[in-house]
Design a protein around this motif. Sequence first.
Motif, PDB file in Angstrom:
ATOM      1  N   LEU A 162      -1.037  33.798 -32.794  1.00 53.21           N
ATOM      2  CA  LEU A 162       0.380  33.490 -32.643  1.00 53.21           C
ATOM      3  C   LEU A 162       0.696  32.967 -31.242  1.00 53.21           C
ATOM      4  O   LEU A 162       1.662  32.229 -31.047  1.00 53.21           O
ATOM      5  CB  LEU A 162       1.221  34.732 -32.957  1.00 53.21           C
ATOM      6  CG  LEU A 162       2.624  34.463 -33.477  1.00 53.21           C
ATOM      7  CD1 LEU A 162       2.604  33.500 -34.656  1.00 53.21           C
ATOM      8  CD2 LEU A 162       3.298  35.757 -33.875  1.00 53.21           C
TER       9      LEU A 162
ATOM     10  N   ALA B 259       1.060  29.287 -30.995  1.00 59.79           N
ATOM     11  CA  ALA B 259       2.298  28.641 -31.455  1.00 59.79           C
ATOM     12  C   ALA B 259       3.187  28.328 -30.264  1.00 59.79           C
ATOM     13  O   ALA B 259       3.332  29.143 -29.358  1.00 59.79           O
ATOM     14  CB  ALA B 259       3.027  29.572 -32.414  1.00 59.79           C
TER      15      ALA B 259
ATOM     16  N   CYS C  55      12.141  39.488 -35.793  1.00 58.68           N
ATOM     17  CA  CYS C  55      12.724  38.378 -36.545  1.00 58.68           C
ATOM     18  C   CYS C  55      13.935  38.793 -37.366  1.00 58.68           C
ATOM     19  O   CYS C  55      14.743  37.958 -37.764  1.00 58.68           O
ATOM     20  CB  CYS C  55      11.686  37.774 -37.496  1.00 58.68           C
ATOM     21  SG  CYS C  55      10.342  36.960 -36.635  1.00 58.68           S
TER      22      CYS C  55
ATOM     23  N   MET D 219       5.161  31.840 -40.567  1.00 63.29           N
ATOM     24  CA  MET D 219       4.187  32.177 -39.521  1.00 63.29           C
ATOM     25  C   MET D 219       2.802  32.398 -40.113  1.00 63.29           C
ATOM     26  O   MET D 219       1.794  31.979 -39.545  1.00 63.29           O
ATOM     27  CB  MET D 219       4.646  33.427 -38.763  1.00 63.29           C
ATOM     28  CG  MET D 219       5.695  33.118 -37.723  1.00 63.29           C
ATOM     29  SD  MET D 219       6.059  34.529 -36.667  1.00 63.29           S
ATOM     30  CE  MET D 219       7.348  35.294 -37.613  1.00 63.29           C
TER      31      MET D 219
ATOM     32  N   LEU E  78       7.731  27.543 -33.583  1.00 57.58           N
ATOM     33  CA  LEU E  78       8.330  28.743 -34.173  1.00 57.58           C
ATOM     34  C   LEU E  78       9.771  28.475 -34.593  1.00 57.58           C
ATOM     35  O   LEU E  78      10.239  28.980 -35.611  1.00 57.58           O
ATOM     36  CB  LEU E  78       8.265  29.914 -33.183  1.00 57.58           C
ATOM     37  CG  LEU E  78       6.851  30.417 -32.886  1.00 57.58           C
ATOM     38  CD1 LEU E  78       6.873  31.490 -31.797  1.00 57.58           C
ATOM     39  CD2 LEU E  78       6.198  30.982 -34.149  1.00 57.58           C
TER      40      LEU E  78
ATOM     41  N   LYS F 238       7.196  34.954 -29.098  1.00 61.22           N
ATOM     42  CA  LYS F 238       6.138  34.402 -28.261  1.00 61.22           C
ATOM     43  C   LYS F 238       5.822  35.328 -27.084  1.00 61.22           C
ATOM     44  O   LYS F 238       4.662  35.599 -26.801  1.00 61.22           O
ATOM     45  CB  LYS F 238       6.537  33.010 -27.769  1.00 61.22           C
ATOM     46  CG  LYS F 238       5.406  32.297 -27.057  1.00 61.22           C
ATOM     47  CD  LYS F 238       5.553  30.794 -27.088  1.00 61.22           C
ATOM     48  CE  LYS F 238       4.449  30.126 -26.271  1.00 61.22           C
ATOM     49  NZ  LYS F 238       3.083  30.492 -26.737  1.00 61.22           N
TER      50      LYS F 238
END
Length: 264
Positions: free
Chosen positions: A136, A139, A99, A115, A144, A157
């Motif tokens: 996760l 998601a 990120c 998150m 996201l 992802k």
Amino acid sequence: MRASLECGQVFGWRKQGDGYAGVLNARKVFVRQRGSWLEFEGVSAKKLVHYFSLSPEDSLERVYSEILVDDYVRQAVNEFKGLRILRQEPWECIVSFLCSQNSNIPRIEKMLYGMRKSFGAPLEDGFYSFPTPAQLCKATEKQLKQIGLGYRAKYVKEFAEHVARRPAYLKELEKLSYEKAREQLMKHSGIGPKVADCACLYCLKKLEAFPIDAWIKKVLEKKYGRKGGYAALSAFARKRFGRFAGYAQQYLYAFARANPHSLT
DNA sequence: AGCCAGGTTGCGG
DNA sequence: CCGCAACATGGC
């Protein structure tokens, strides 16, 4: 402790009163420094010593004796004495640095908090555990993006799906050499040389890794007269600072950001 | 408003 | 191999 938790290697800790609150092993943790003692709640002493690299084998004196090879690092170490490279949990750490790309620290913190809040488990006081790979995976890319990940959503992802399918994957990485671990990491979409080096240094404990971001690049140019691509700069730094080059990087990064004028 | 942010990818030269 | 634009978005 302030130096270690606010130097951009980890994004989940918040100042709380005279200490810091964060999450370790899916529990809310509070830590406060009293002189050379650490007071803590919500975590075992053993885990804390491991996480903060406080055991005798992690002695900073040994690190300093190898990286203090010029006045600029000496200055940096002097200003941030006590800063330690933490041993973060690999899954969360790698997602964090996925990120981090082309972004800034406040925003990275925001993405990670988003998150946690949307896909992790609620703990006390508005803290949340970091979502597991399985959590996760639930998601969608769209969700996201709504959290603010932008184009990084796809990378996160894909990585979550990979780790969820192979639970032993990260353990395997830890066993590899720096070079091998880095090579494996860079097979993932969204992980390039910089993110791979961050993962190696901050959670796989490869202390020779020397992540080169915009700041460090400037330092190498202005203070060490080095230009070139990532590979050349990295090779130079690792040769200069040795097996604890990652520590040198961390101090140089902290110092450069705190003293931007030193780079003019 | 526009540049920069703890970069990576995919392209053309 | 290198340089370069595109990528999504928020901070300043």
